[in-house]
Write an enzyme that holds these catalytic residues in place. Sequence first.
Site, short mmCIF file in Angstrom:
data_model
loop_
_atom_site.label_atom_id
_atom_site.label_comp_id
_atom_site.label_asym_id
_atom_site.label_seq_id
_atom_site.Cartn_x
_atom_site.Cartn_y
_atom_site.Cartn_z
N SER A 143 -27.72 -45.77 4.22
CA SER A 143 -27.74 -47.27 4.22
C SER A 143 -29.25 -47.83 4.20
O SER A 143 -30.09 -46.96 4.74
CB SER A 143 -26.91 -48.10 5.24
N TYR A 156 -23.00 -50.08 13.00
CA TYR A 156 -23.30 -49.67 11.72
C TYR A 156 -24.57 -49.00 11.51
O TYR A 156 -24.86 -47.74 11.16
CB TYR A 156 -23.17 -50.70 10.81
#
Length: 251
Positions: A143, A156
């Site tokens: 990400s 996350y």
Amino acid sequence: MTTPFDLHGKTAIVTGANTGIGQAIALSLAQAGADIAAVGRTPAQDTVDQVRALGRQADIISADLSTIEPVQRVLDETLEKLGALDILVNNAGIIRRADSVDFTEEDWDAVIDTNLKTTFFLCQAAGRHMLAQGAGKIINIASLLSFQGGIRVPSYTASKSGVAGLTKLLANEWAARGVNVNAIAPGYIATNNTAALQADETRNRQIQERIPAGRWGDPADIGGAAVFLASSAADYIHGHTLAVDGGWLAR
Ligand code: NAP
């Protein structure tokens, strides 16, 4: 005529293949010639139908990847149904949002377990098979938060930073043995995951203004990068996290 990007004769596991980035990766790999094991908790029937329509073999393997319980079965079923394993794409992932002062252990564990722990143990199980055959490609989906901090997404960010680190570690151990481990860091990609952001007029405009390419990414943008990293064209690429972000990180 074959090209270095040709994947005919290769078999790929794609996790979370029923929708979004995982579906696009499965279809792109299949377009390049690969057969697909579509792994996930929601049956990826649409993906499997589309892969078969391309003339490739595809099978659904049901697995809830919130724990590592199904990991070995995923490998065994892939080998049983498709007869080989050359490519692993760890795409399945979740996100939980809350201020860090309020963040719960449940939201920490759920995200770390799915995004990082299961990713590692799938790499391990596939890696054992690939090391034994002296060849394989592993692609982890990272990400922008493998590079940046983000906000209100502590588990996350930790998980995706962990994925980038793990990708380098595994490359160090396996590069000389024919197994490539790399990652793709998608930018802002239009999927279910980002539907709320796309629907928020102000945030949507701010995001597009911040992206040099001036648009959201399409899941197929990630599929193309996955084909490259899965192919022999990427044989000398190890431990890299490739940003596919419309230039976001360059800004
Ligand atoms: P998505 O549409 O929400 O898809 C997530 C996929 O992961 C779905 O197939 C989902 O299955 C699967 N999954 C989640 N938990 C699972 C579990 N316990 N067991 C099995 N499968 C599970 O999101 P996406 O945007 O395509 O995201 C795919 C990956 O890209 C994720 O790792 C995400 O973090 C990463 N990513 C996305 C973006 C973006 O802008 N979209 C940006 C950076 C990174 P179900 O449908 O059954 O829930």
